[in-house]
Design a protein around this motif. Structure first.
Motif, PDB file in Angstrom:
ATOM      1  N   ASP A 186      13.039  33.585  33.060  1.00  0.00           N
ATOM      2  CA  ASP A 186      12.972  35.098  33.360  1.00  0.00           C
ATOM      3  C   ASP A 186      13.760  35.716  34.538  1.00  0.00           C
ATOM      4  O   ASP A 186      13.958  36.644  34.141  1.00  0.00           O
ATOM      5  CB  ASP A 186      11.938  34.647  33.308  1.00  0.00           C
ATOM      6  CG  ASP A 186      10.894  34.208  32.362  1.00  0.00           C
ATOM      7  OD1 ASP A 186      11.994  33.734  31.131  1.00  0.00           O
ATOM      8  OD2 ASP A 186       9.167  34.069  32.055  1.00  0.00           O
ATOM      9  N   GLU A 187      14.194  34.772  35.356  1.00  0.00           N
ATOM     10  CA  GLU A 187      14.731  35.537  36.766  1.00  0.00           C
ATOM     11  C   GLU A 187      16.504  35.837  36.196  1.00  0.00           C
ATOM     12  O   GLU A 187      16.844  36.629  36.754  1.00  0.00           O
ATOM     13  CB  GLU A 187      14.242  35.241  38.149  1.00  0.00           C
ATOM     14  CG  GLU A 187      13.043  34.797  38.558  1.00  0.00           C
ATOM     15  CD  GLU A 187      12.259  33.763  39.422  1.00  0.00           C
ATOM     16  OE1 GLU A 187      12.362  34.148  40.178  1.00  0.00           O
ATOM     17  OE2 GLU A 187      12.203  32.444  38.689  1.00  0.00           O
ATOM     18  N   LEU A 188      16.920  34.756  35.386  1.00  0.00           N
ATOM     19  CA  LEU A 188      17.506  34.768  35.469  1.00  0.00           C
ATOM     20  C   LEU A 188      19.119  35.903  35.480  1.00  0.00           C
ATOM     21  O   LEU A 188      19.917  36.519  36.295  1.00  0.00           O
ATOM     22  CB  LEU A 188      18.601  33.476  33.598  1.00  0.00           C
ATOM     23  CG  LEU A 188      20.237  33.537  34.432  1.00  0.00           C
ATOM     24  CD1 LEU A 188      20.655  32.823  35.394  1.00  0.00           C
ATOM     25  CD2 LEU A 188      20.445  32.741  32.753  1.00  0.00           C
ATOM     26  N   SER A 189      18.406  36.407  34.263  1.00  0.00           N
ATOM     27  CA  SER A 189      19.140  37.862  33.913  1.00  0.00           C
ATOM     28  C   SER A 189      19.181  39.061  35.166  1.00  0.00           C
ATOM     29  O   SER A 189      20.119  40.107  35.149  1.00  0.00           O
ATOM     30  CB  SER A 189      18.306  38.221  32.408  1.00  0.00           C
ATOM     31  OG  SER A 189      17.212  39.376  33.162  1.00  0.00           O
ATOM     32  N   LYS A 190      18.430  39.128  36.302  1.00  0.00           N
ATOM     33  CA  LYS A 190      18.663  39.829  37.376  1.00  0.00           C
ATOM     34  C   LYS A 190      19.450  39.335  38.161  1.00  0.00           C
ATOM     35  O   LYS A 190      19.840  39.632  39.853  1.00  0.00           O
ATOM     36  CB  LYS A 190      16.892  39.862  37.585  1.00  0.00           C
ATOM     37  CG  LYS A 190      16.039  40.567  36.952  1.00  0.00           C
ATOM     38  CD  LYS A 190      14.669  40.875  37.409  1.00  0.00           C
ATOM     39  CE  LYS A 190      13.678  41.165  36.275  1.00  0.00           C
ATOM     40  NZ  LYS A 190      13.464  39.120  36.015  1.00  0.00           N
ATOM     41  N   ALA A 191      19.581  38.105  38.533  1.00  0.00           N
ATOM     42  CA  ALA A 191      20.770  37.670  39.413  1.00  0.00           C
ATOM     43  C   ALA A 191      22.018  37.719  39.531  1.00  0.00           C
ATOM     44  O   ALA A 191      22.617  38.368  38.158  1.00  0.00           O
ATOM     45  CB  ALA A 191      20.725  35.600  39.040  1.00  0.00           C
ATOM     46  N   ARG A 234      16.795  27.353  42.182  1.00  0.00           N
ATOM     47  CA  ARG A 234      15.674  28.370  42.527  1.00  0.00           C
ATOM     48  C   ARG A 234      15.332  28.782  41.799  1.00  0.00           C
ATOM     49  O   ARG A 234      14.731  30.390  42.770  1.00  0.00           O
ATOM     50  CB  ARG A 234      15.288  27.695  44.257  1.00  0.00           C
ATOM     51  CG  ARG A 234      16.031  26.972  44.795  1.00  0.00           C
ATOM     52  CD  ARG A 234      15.796  26.125  46.141  1.00  0.00           C
ATOM     53  NE  ARG A 234      16.275  25.157  46.704  1.00  0.00           N
ATOM     54  CZ  ARG A 234      16.063  24.505  46.206  1.00  0.00           C
ATOM     55  NH1 ARG A 234      15.137  23.777  45.413  1.00  0.00           N
ATOM     56  NH2 ARG A 234      16.419  23.034  46.513  1.00  0.00           N
ATOM     57  N   ILE A 235      15.425  29.293  40.877  1.00  0.00           N
ATOM     58  CA  ILE A 235      15.014  30.570  40.177  1.00  0.00           C
ATOM     59  C   ILE A 235      15.194  29.780  38.778  1.00  0.00           C
ATOM     60  O   ILE A 235      14.813  29.069  38.170  1.00  0.00           O
ATOM     61  CB  ILE A 235      15.903  31.853  39.997  1.00  0.00           C
ATOM     62  CG1 ILE A 235      17.509  31.174  38.902  1.00  0.00           C
ATOM     63  CG2 ILE A 235      16.472  32.313  41.336  1.00  0.00           C
ATOM     64  CD1 ILE A 235      18.264  32.420  38.362  1.00  0.00           C
ATOM     65  N   GLY A 236      13.491  30.758  37.731  1.00  0.00           N
ATOM     66  CA  GLY A 236      13.370  29.806  36.427  1.00  0.00           C
ATOM     67  C   GLY A 236      14.627  31.020  35.274  1.00  0.00           C
ATOM     68  O   GLY A 236      14.944  31.922  35.628  1.00  0.00           O
ATOM     69  N   ARG A 275      16.078  25.328  38.186  1.00  0.00           N
ATOM     70  CA  ARG A 275      15.075  25.400  39.118  1.00  0.00           C
ATOM     71  C   ARG A 275      15.465  24.843  40.459  1.00  0.00           C
ATOM     72  O   ARG A 275      15.737  25.090  41.851  1.00  0.00           O
ATOM     73  CB  ARG A 275      13.918  25.322  39.104  1.00  0.00           C
ATOM     74  CG  ARG A 275      12.681  25.892  38.457  1.00  0.00           C
ATOM     75  CD  ARG A 275      10.664  26.087  37.986  1.00  0.00           C
ATOM     76  NE  ARG A 275      10.963  27.595  37.951  1.00  0.00           N
ATOM     77  CZ  ARG A 275      10.185  28.350  38.619  1.00  0.00           C
ATOM     78  NH1 ARG A 275      11.297  28.823  39.441  1.00  0.00           N
ATOM     79  NH2 ARG A 275       9.870  29.413  37.408  1.00  0.00           N
ATOM     80  N   GLU A 285      15.321  25.425  32.261  1.00  0.00           N
ATOM     81  CA  GLU A 285      13.992  25.867  33.285  1.00  0.00           C
ATOM     82  C   GLU A 285      14.277  24.598  34.190  1.00  0.00           C
ATOM     83  O   GLU A 285      14.303  25.222  35.419  1.00  0.00           O
ATOM     84  CB  GLU A 285      13.342  26.145  32.729  1.00  0.00           C
ATOM     85  CG  GLU A 285      11.917  26.490  33.496  1.00  0.00           C
ATOM     86  CD  GLU A 285      11.503  27.971  33.673  1.00  0.00           C
ATOM     87  OE1 GLU A 285      12.627  28.933  32.394  1.00  0.00           O
ATOM     88  OE2 GLU A 285      11.274  28.222  34.945  1.00  0.00           O
ATOM     89  N   ARG A 310      25.414  32.157  37.303  1.00  0.00           N
ATOM     90  CA  ARG A 310      26.340  33.194  37.037  1.00  0.00           C
ATOM     91  C   ARG A 310      27.918  33.797  36.852  1.00  0.00           C
ATOM     92  O   ARG A 310      28.255  34.522  37.687  1.00  0.00           O
ATOM     93  CB  ARG A 310      25.732  34.674  36.552  1.00  0.00           C
ATOM     94  CG  ARG A 310      24.269  34.672  35.909  1.00  0.00           C
ATOM     95  CD  ARG A 310      23.093  35.407  36.009  1.00  0.00           C
ATOM     96  NE  ARG A 310      23.219  35.894  34.841  1.00  0.00           N
ATOM     97  CZ  ARG A 310      23.134  37.577  34.932  1.00  0.00           C
ATOM     98  NH1 ARG A 310      22.232  38.721  35.568  1.00  0.00           N
ATOM     99  NH2 ARG A 310      23.054  37.245  33.476  1.00  0.00           N
TER     100      ARG A 310
END
Ligand code: ZN
Length: 399
Positions: free
Chosen positions: A41-46, A37-39, A33, A29, A272
Motif C-alpha cells: 500500500d505504501e509502494l506508490s508513495k516511495a 521495510r514497506i508494504g 517488507r 507484500e 522503484r
C-alpha cells in the motif's frame, strides 16, 4: 521437407508461476517488507530512482550510490556499462532471475548453449551465463563477433541452444548454410533487441523454437514469453509497475508507460527503479492457456528520453555529443538508425562549419570507442540537419 515439431518449454516453479492474484499479493507484500521495510500500500508513495540519474548518483557516492545492502566483498562480479554506470552481481546463483524465462523457452539441463552476449566489462554475457548454468545447461561463452569461428564451434560442439540477439542468430544460420556446416540448434532465447515476428518466423523455419525475454542489468528479468507468443508474463519474483509518463500513476492496460521495477535481491535490492523503457500491460483479461497467471507486457515500445538500443547496446545522444564536441569542424549532427535485412545501421550525419574539413574516419573511430557501436559518418550539406531536431532519429520499422 519434413516438418519437425519445435521443442516445448515448461514451467520452472509452478507454485510461483501459477499463483492466484491473492497469493501473489501476499507473497510480494512479505518480500517487500523484508527487503524495503514497506508494504504494497505504501509502494506508490516511495521515491523513484531513474536509470539516467544513476551515473551521477554513483559518481557522488561510489561505487553503487549507497544502494548495496552489504559490502562490495559480498559481490561476485562488478561491471561497467556505457554511461558510465556500474553494475554489481550479487551472490545468488541465478542473480538476474533468468531461470523461469529460459525454462519457458525450452532450455533444459544438458543443453549445450552458445551464449553470444559480451563477457567483456558489460554484464550481458554473465547475465545469461548464470541463468543457463542454474538450469544445468553447458555454456559456450562465445561473446560477440567472429561469426565464422562461432558457427564452427557450434557445429563441432553440437550446441542445441542459442542465447543472444535474434539478428546474430540469423547471421550464424545463414553463414553456416553457405559454409555447409551442420548446426543443431533447437531452442533460442532472444534478448537485447526487438524480435519482429518476420524474423521469428524465419528463425523458426530452421526448426528452432525462439522465445524472448526482457531484462535489464540492474533489475534482472522483468518479463518473459510463453508458448503463446503474444506478450511477456511479468517475472513473479519482482514487482513491475507501468507508470503514466505525465502523472506517475499506474497506466491502464493498453496504455504506454514507464517500466519501473522493484527487486528483493539480498545484495542489491532496488526500490522503484525506473528503467527508461516504455511498455504497456496487455488488455487481454482471459487466463493465458499456458497456465501462468502473471499479467503480460505487450512488448517494448521505445525509450523514455534520449537513449535507444542499437545492435543490442544502449546508445545515448549525450555520449555522442560529448565526442563530437572534440571535433570543432562539426557544426551539427544527427544519428539516424535504420534496419535492413534484420541488421541495425547507425549513420551519423554531420554538417561542417563553413570552410572546415573533417577526418570522417577519425570521428567514426572516436564515436565507436565511446558509443561502443560502429557507425558510419557521412557529411551532409549545409542546412540538411534541422536545428533543434532530435539527436537520435530512430527510423526502424518493426514488422
Ligand atoms: Zn502464457
Amino acid at each position: 521437407m519434413a516438418t519437425r515439431s519445435l521443442r516445448e518449454g515448461r514451467m520452472l516453479d509452478a507454485a510461483l508461476e501459477t499463483q492466484t492474484p491473492e497469493a501473489r499479493r501476499a507473497w510480494l507484500e512479505r518480500r517487500l517488507r523484508e527487503s524495503h521495510r514497506i508494504g504494497l500500500d505504501e509502494l506508490s508513495k516511495a521515491p523513484i530512482t531513474r536509470k539516467d540519474a544513476l551515473s551521477s548518483m554513483q559518481a557522488e557516492n561510489p561505487p553503487f550510490a549507497g544502494l548495496l545492502a552489504g559490502s562490495v566483498a559480498r559481490l561476485r562480479r562488478m561491471f561497467a556499462s556505457p554511461g558510465p554506470t556500474y553494475v554489481p552481481q550479487g551472490g545468488a546463483v541465478d542473480y538476474w532471475r533468468f531461470g523461469m524465462a529460459f525454462s519457458a523457452c525450452g532450455m533444459r539441463a544438458g543443453d549445450v548453449v552458445l551464449n553470444t552476449l559480451s563477457y567483456h566489462l558489460t554484464p550481458g554475457g554473465f547475465m545469461l551465463d548464470s541463468g543457463l548454468r542454474s538450469l544445468g545447461c553447458v555454456v559456450i561463452p562465445a561473446g560477440t563477433g567472429q561469426t565464422d569461428l562461432q558457427a564452427k564451434v557450434s557445429s563441432v560442439l553440437r550446441a542445441t541452444g542459442y542465447a543472444g540477439t535474434p539478428s546474430f542468430l540469423r547471421t550464424l544460420l545463414l553463414h553456416a548454410r553457405d559454409a555447409h556446416l551442420p548446426l543443431h540448434f533447437e531452442v533460442a532465447f532472444a534478448t537485447a533487441e526487438m524480435l519482429p515476428e518476420s524474423l521469428r518466423a524465419e528463425l523458426e523455419g530452421f526448426g528452432i523454437r525462439v522465445l524472448q525475454g526482457y531484462a535489464t542489468a540492474d533489475l534482472g528479468v522483468l518479463a518473459y514469453e510463453c508458448s503463446e507468443k503474444n506478450g511477456m508474463h511479468l517475472q513473479p519474483e519482482c514487482i513491475v509497475e507501468i507508470l503514466d509518463l505525465e502523472t506517475g500513476q499506474p497506466a491502464a492496460p493498453g496504455q504506454p508507460g514507464h517500466v519501473v521495477g522493484t527487486t528483493f535481491d539480498a545484495d542489491y535490492p532496488l526500490l522503484r527503479f525506473a528503467t527508461g523503457d516504455l511498455s504497456a500491460l496487455s488488455t487481454d483479461a482471459a487466463p493465458c492457456p499456458c497456465g501462468r497467471t502473471a499479467p503480460k507486457l505487450k512488448g517494448l515500445l521505445g525509450r523514455v528520453g534520449d537513449a535507444i538500443k542499437v545492435k543490442g547496446m544502449f546508445v545515448r545522444g549525450s555520449e555522442m555529443e560529448a565526442v563530437i564536441k572534440r571535433f570543432p569542424a562539426v557544426a551539427r549532427f544527427q544519428a539516424v538508425v535504420t534496419r535492413e535485412e534484420h541488421q541495425d545501421h547507425l549513420l551519423y550525419r554531420v554538417e561542417l562549419q563553413p570552410g572546415a574539413a573533417l577526418d570522417a574516419g577519425a570521428l567514426a573511430e572516436a564515436l565507436r570507442e565511446t558509443v561502443k557501436v560502429r557507425g558510419e559518418v557521412r557529411i551532409a550539406e549545409g542546412g540538411a540537419i534541422q536545428p533543434g531536431g532530435p539527436r537520435l532519429d530512430d527510423r526502424r520499422v518493426w514488422k
